[in-house]
Design a protein around this motif. Structure first.
Motif, PDB file in Angstrom:
ATOM      1  N   ILE A 359       0.806  -0.758  -0.316  1.00 51.47           N
ATOM      2  CA  ILE A 359       0.596   0.230   0.152  1.00 51.47           C
ATOM      3  C   ILE A 359       0.791   0.987  -0.025  1.00 51.47           C
ATOM      4  O   ILE A 359       0.665   2.518  -0.371  1.00 51.47           O
ATOM      5  N   ARG A 360       2.050   0.783   0.944  1.00 52.09           N
ATOM      6  CA  ARG A 360       2.383   2.052   0.555  1.00 52.09           C
ATOM      7  C   ARG A 360       3.517   2.854  -0.780  1.00 52.09           C
ATOM      8  O   ARG A 360       3.804   3.790  -1.163  1.00 52.09           O
ATOM      9  N   ALA A 361       3.763   1.634  -1.355  1.00 45.27           N
ATOM     10  CA  ALA A 361       4.653   1.685  -2.654  1.00 45.27           C
ATOM     11  C   ALA A 361       3.104   2.463  -3.598  1.00 45.27           C
ATOM     12  O   ALA A 361       3.584   3.394  -4.792  1.00 45.27           O
ATOM     13  N   LEU A 362       2.199   2.629  -3.433  1.00 44.74           N
ATOM     14  CA  LEU A 362       1.506   3.040  -3.790  1.00 44.74           C
ATOM     15  C   LEU A 362       1.079   4.393  -3.565  1.00 44.74           C
ATOM     16  O   LEU A 362       0.071   5.162  -4.234  1.00 44.74           O
ATOM     17  N   GLN A 363       0.620   4.507  -2.560  1.00 48.99           N
ATOM     18  CA  GLN A 363      -0.769   5.537  -1.964  1.00 48.99           C
ATOM     19  C   GLN A 363       0.429   6.378  -1.490  1.00 48.99           C
ATOM     20  O   GLN A 363      -0.019   7.583  -1.121  1.00 48.99           O
ATOM     21  N   GLY A 364       1.379   5.890  -1.096  1.00 46.35           N
ATOM     22  CA  GLY A 364       3.033   6.892   0.038  1.00 46.35           C
ATOM     23  C   GLY A 364       2.523   6.716   0.838  1.00 46.35           C
ATOM     24  O   GLY A 364       1.627   6.332   1.939  1.00 46.35           O
ATOM     25  N   PRO A 365       3.708   7.370   1.692  1.00 49.94           N
ATOM     26  CA  PRO A 365       4.389   6.817   2.928  1.00 49.94           C
ATOM     27  C   PRO A 365       3.626   7.810   4.231  1.00 49.94           C
ATOM     28  O   PRO A 365       3.485   7.186   5.201  1.00 49.94           O
ATOM     29  N   GLU A 366       3.463   8.719   3.682  1.00 51.09           N
ATOM     30  CA  GLU A 366       2.237   9.075   4.729  1.00 51.09           C
ATOM     31  C   GLU A 366       0.234   8.744   4.494  1.00 51.09           C
ATOM     32  O   GLU A 366       0.274   8.198   5.786  1.00 51.09           O
ATOM     33  N   PHE A 367      -0.010   7.866   3.763  1.00 53.97           N
ATOM     34  CA  PHE A 367      -1.395   7.234   4.070  1.00 53.97           C
ATOM     35  C   PHE A 367      -0.591   6.320   5.279  1.00 53.97           C
ATOM     36  O   PHE A 367      -1.530   6.065   5.786  1.00 53.97           O
ATOM     37  N   VAL A 368       0.111   5.505   4.729  1.00 49.32           N
ATOM     38  CA  VAL A 368       0.660   4.191   6.197  1.00 49.32           C
ATOM     39  C   VAL A 368       1.048   4.901   6.808  1.00 49.32           C
ATOM     40  O   VAL A 368       0.256   4.050   7.699  1.00 49.32           O
ATOM     41  N   ALA A 369       1.535   5.615   7.366  1.00 46.79           N
ATOM     42  CA  ALA A 369       1.896   6.250   8.331  1.00 46.79           C
ATOM     43  C   ALA A 369       0.390   6.756   9.730  1.00 46.79           C
ATOM     44  O   ALA A 369       0.606   7.137  10.761  1.00 46.79           O
ATOM     45  N   GLU A 370       0.074   8.118   8.676  1.00 40.96           N
ATOM     46  CA  GLU A 370      -1.120   8.568   9.381  1.00 40.96           C
ATOM     47  C   GLU A 370      -2.470   8.141   9.487  1.00 40.96           C
ATOM     48  O   GLU A 370      -3.882   8.427   9.600  1.00 40.96           O
ATOM     49  N   LYS A 371      -2.955   7.167   8.167  1.00 47.04           N
ATOM     50  CA  LYS A 371      -4.145   7.428   7.651  1.00 47.04           C
ATOM     51  C   LYS A 371      -4.805   5.779   7.524  1.00 47.04           C
ATOM     52  O   LYS A 371      -5.801   5.745   7.938  1.00 47.04           O
ATOM     53  N   LEU A 372      -3.846   4.425   7.354  1.00 50.32           N
ATOM     54  CA  LEU A 372      -4.061   3.136   7.437  1.00 50.32           C
ATOM     55  C   LEU A 372      -4.324   2.895   8.689  1.00 50.32           C
ATOM     56  O   LEU A 372      -4.049   2.999   9.436  1.00 50.32           O
ATOM     57  N   SER A 373      -6.372   2.588   8.845  1.00 48.80           N
ATOM     58  CA  SER A 373      -6.345   1.342   9.943  1.00 48.80           C
ATOM     59  C   SER A 373      -5.499   0.548  10.283  1.00 48.80           C
ATOM     60  O   SER A 373      -6.651  -0.158   9.536  1.00 48.80           O
ATOM     61  N   MET A 374      -5.685  -0.268  11.074  1.00 50.26           N
ATOM     62  CA  MET A 374      -4.929  -1.734  10.777  1.00 50.26           C
ATOM     63  C   MET A 374      -6.101  -2.344  11.633  1.00 50.26           C
ATOM     64  O   MET A 374      -6.460  -3.566  11.016  1.00 50.26           O
ATOM     65  N   TYR A 375      -7.209  -1.680  12.399  1.00 51.73           N
ATOM     66  CA  TYR A 375      -8.396  -2.837  12.874  1.00 51.73           C
ATOM     67  C   TYR A 375      -9.462  -2.626  11.896  1.00 51.73           C
ATOM     68  O   TYR A 375      -9.548  -3.608  11.846  1.00 51.73           O
ATOM     69  N   TYR A 376      -9.719  -1.575  10.877  1.00 55.06           N
ATOM     70  CA  TYR A 376     -10.218  -1.969  10.131  1.00 55.06           C
ATOM     71  C   TYR A 376      -9.944  -3.035   8.629  1.00 55.06           C
ATOM     72  O   TYR A 376     -10.374  -4.011   8.520  1.00 55.06           O
ATOM     73  N   LEU A 377      -8.646  -2.713   8.764  1.00 55.63           N
ATOM     74  CA  LEU A 377      -7.836  -3.856   7.906  1.00 55.63           C
ATOM     75  C   LEU A 377      -7.809  -5.407   8.318  1.00 55.63           C
ATOM     76  O   LEU A 377      -8.330  -5.991   7.316  1.00 55.63           O
ATOM     77  N   THR A 378      -7.822  -5.609   9.838  1.00 52.79           N
ATOM     78  CA  THR A 378      -8.037  -7.129   9.983  1.00 52.79           C
ATOM     79  C   THR A 378      -9.335  -7.417   9.667  1.00 52.79           C
ATOM     80  O   THR A 378      -9.421  -8.691  10.283  1.00 52.79           O
ATOM     81  N   LEU A 379      -9.965  -6.187  10.719  1.00 57.99           N
ATOM     82  CA  LEU A 379     -11.883  -6.503  10.333  1.00 57.99           C
ATOM     83  C   LEU A 379     -12.286  -7.238   9.106  1.00 57.99           C
ATOM     84  O   LEU A 379     -12.909  -7.954   9.475  1.00 57.99           O
ATOM     85  N   GLU A 380     -11.890  -7.010   8.204  1.00 61.10           N
ATOM     86  CA  GLU A 380     -11.736  -7.853   6.963  1.00 61.10           C
ATOM     87  C   GLU A 380     -11.603  -8.530   6.934  1.00 61.10           C
ATOM     88  O   GLU A 380     -12.238  -9.752   6.407  1.00 61.10           O
ATOM     89  N   VAL A 381     -10.157  -8.835   7.273  1.00 62.78           N
ATOM     90  CA  VAL A 381      -9.922 -10.390   6.654  1.00 62.78           C
ATOM     91  C   VAL A 381     -10.701 -11.286   7.664  1.00 62.78           C
ATOM     92  O   VAL A 381     -11.137 -12.431   7.047  1.00 62.78           O
ATOM     93  N   ALA A 382     -10.615 -10.948   8.656  1.00 62.72           N
ATOM     94  CA  ALA A 382     -11.857 -12.289   9.514  1.00 62.72           C
ATOM     95  C   ALA A 382     -12.928 -11.761   9.015  1.00 62.72           C
ATOM     96  O   ALA A 382     -13.417 -13.027   9.350  1.00 62.72           O
ATOM     97  N   ARG A 383     -13.842 -10.850   8.823  1.00 59.79           N
ATOM     98  CA  ARG A 383     -14.855 -10.987   8.504  1.00 59.79           C
ATOM     99  C   ARG A 383     -15.165 -12.254   6.727  1.00 59.79           C
ATOM    100  O   ARG A 383     -16.167 -13.224   7.207  1.00 59.79           O
ATOM    101  N   VAL A 384     -14.624 -11.937   6.713  1.00 56.38           N
ATOM    102  CA  VAL A 384     -14.191 -12.092   4.652  1.00 56.38           C
ATOM    103  C   VAL A 384     -13.048 -13.338   4.729  1.00 56.38           C
ATOM    104  O   VAL A 384     -14.609 -14.653   4.102  1.00 56.38           O
ATOM    105  N   THR A 385     -12.635 -13.794   5.258  1.00 63.50           N
ATOM    106  CA  THR A 385     -11.665 -15.281   5.151  1.00 63.50           C
ATOM    107  C   THR A 385     -12.697 -16.068   5.011  1.00 63.50           C
ATOM    108  O   THR A 385     -13.139 -17.252   4.572  1.00 63.50           O
ATOM    109  N   GLY A 386     -13.606 -16.998   6.229  1.00 62.23           N
ATOM    110  CA  GLY A 386     -14.967 -18.349   6.429  1.00 62.23           C
ATOM    111  C   GLY A 386     -15.313 -17.673   5.278  1.00 62.23           C
ATOM    112  O   GLY A 386     -15.215 -19.629   4.631  1.00 62.23           O
TER     113      GLY A 386
END
Length: 457
Positions: A359-386
């Protein structure tokens, strides 16, 4: 695109879930897991349940697609040729060196991929690899074991020392310990073999011992470690001199000191950086002292102060392990099972770090450092994986094992380009408001929410 039509719906709706599942399929390849087990197991052996199957089960629990090992067995036990109790017996006997080797294997492989991503963060200390060292004590478990049922005290299943690479956001090594009461310093002898030349270890004063500092020096490694008041034999060389200001505007001082190893008689000259504190800490200290054997040409006093501040990055990693992944499974009371769960969480954290790098390679380091939510990311993985596991047969995922490095990276970047960044953006709250004065609740034990809201209107 190497992935078949069965992946298309999930690639469009939840590419991050495919990225995580594919990455884990690659690094947790059953044949590699069995080789890790064979190379590091001392007394444990395989009968009906393989180590690779244990890893698969724990991975589902860590990513919260299954609430517990028991729940996994309830849903998938028919795939094992063993009983529920046999599964628990296998988990509780996994030896700590095997769990540690699992983290090392995953960290080393993912480091290769992350390094090849675009927009890789610059090295904070050119020519050196930073390794932040800290310990993590697992929290108390349920009192399921017979020996624990007679106490209300928290049952601590163990602890681990962790080496973390802050530049690439990877947990590279762990040293699991079954005894939660063991002093962290007693594990330092196991840290030294993991240090290579030009590695720079950053740690707090609990790890500031004569043996450890001299051990790093003898391995051609460097250290940036806060000085402990009573663990070293040292003598000042001259007076402390001004050494500029750090990023926070604090006036630093520096002097050279002589360290002596009483056991061997060897000596070492190191730099002692004095960092004033804005206000006294909880122990009343107004200054802290950081020791380093980095030469002045390689790192100024200001850079040393900045590097020491990076030790907090590992605390952020621990926080994410706790909040977004299930690194502490309170139903696993046996120490070895709990430590395996923690190590699998470290592997899962590294898989997420690969996604963040893409994501950093595409969106830039500022997005990952300041805007990216690990909560929403891992929540989606848990919701979709099953659902994804049902829709896409296991054999289809094996394509990730057969890919070359270039094909795997191209696939990860293709999936990352399909992400919708707004789905994983943090919602920052405003400044905290002062807490109002509260009634004790001793006289009126409950209130009507509706009446209070009506009174505010």
């Amino acid at each position: 695109m190497l992935l078949g039509r069965k992946f298309k719906a999930f690639m469009d709706a939840s590419p991050v879930s495919v990225m995580i599942r594919g990455t884990l399929e690659r690094i947790l390849h059953p044949e590699r897991m069995e080789q890790v087990f064979i190379n590091h197991a001392v007394s444990q052996y395989t009968l009906k349940i393989t180590f690779a199957q244990c890893v698969q089960i724990m991975d589902a629990v860590v990513f919260k697609s299954e609430p517990s090992v028991g729940a996994w067995y309830q849903n998938h036990g028919h795939t094992l040729s063993a009983t529920r109790q046999a599964l628990y017996d296998k988990l509780k006997h996994v030896e700590p060196p095997v769990s540690a080797a699992l983290v090392h294997h995953a960290g080393a492989e993912l480091l290769v991929y992350v390094r090849k991503m675009k927009r890789v963060p610059r090295a904070p200390l050119p020519g050196c690899r930073l390794r932040v060292l800290d310990g993590n004590h697992l929290t108390g478990t349920e009192h399921r074991l017979k020996g624990l049922r007679g106490t209300r005290a928290a049952a601590l299943p163990g602890q681990a020392l962790v080496l973390y690479d802050p530049r690439f956001d990877l947990i590279t090594d762990t040293i699991p310990c079954e005894d939660a009461y063991s002093q962290e310093r007693s594990l330092l002898d196991q840290v030294l073999p993991l240090i290579a030349g030009n590695d720079c270890v950053i740690a707090d004063r609990n790890f500031c011992t004569t043996g450890f500092l001299f051990g790093l020096w003898q391995r051609n490694g460097y250290f940036v470690i806060r000085q402990h008041a009573s663990t070293l034999t040292w003598k000042a060389i001259g007076r402390a001199r001004r050494a500029g200001k750090d990023e926070q505007g604090r006036r630093l001082k520096e002097q050279r000191i002589h360290l002596t190893n009483p056991a061997t008689g060897k000596t070492m000259v190191v730099r002692r950086i004095t960092i004033p504190l804005r206000k006294p800490n909880d122990k009343g200290e107004k200054e802290l002292y950081v020791l380093t054997n980095l030469p002045t040409k390689k790192a100024s006093a200001c850079l040393i102060a900045d590097l020491y501040a990076r030790r907090w990055t590992i605390e952020n990693a621990f926080q994410q392990l706790t909040d977004n992944l299930r690194c502490e499974i309170d139903t696993l009371a046996y120490p070895r099972a709990a430590l395996l769960g923690f190590c699998l969480a470290c592997v899962a954290y590294n898989a997420v770090s690969l996604v963040k790098a893409a994501i950093r390679a595409l969106q830039g380091p500022e997005f990952v450092a300041e805007k990216l939510s690990m909560y929403y990311l891992t929540l989606e993985v848990a919701r979709v994986t099953g659902g994804m596991e049902i829709a896409i047969p296991e054999k289809e995922w094996r394509i990730f094992r057969r890919m070359s490095q270039q094909e795997f990276l191209a696939t990860i970047m293709d999936l990352a380009s399909r992400l919708r960044p707004e789905k994983y953006t943090k919602h920052k709250r405003g400044p905290k408001k002062p807490q109002p004065k509260k009634t004790s609740g001793k006289r009126h034990k409950h209130v009507s929410t509706a009446r209070i809201l009506a009174g505010l209107g």
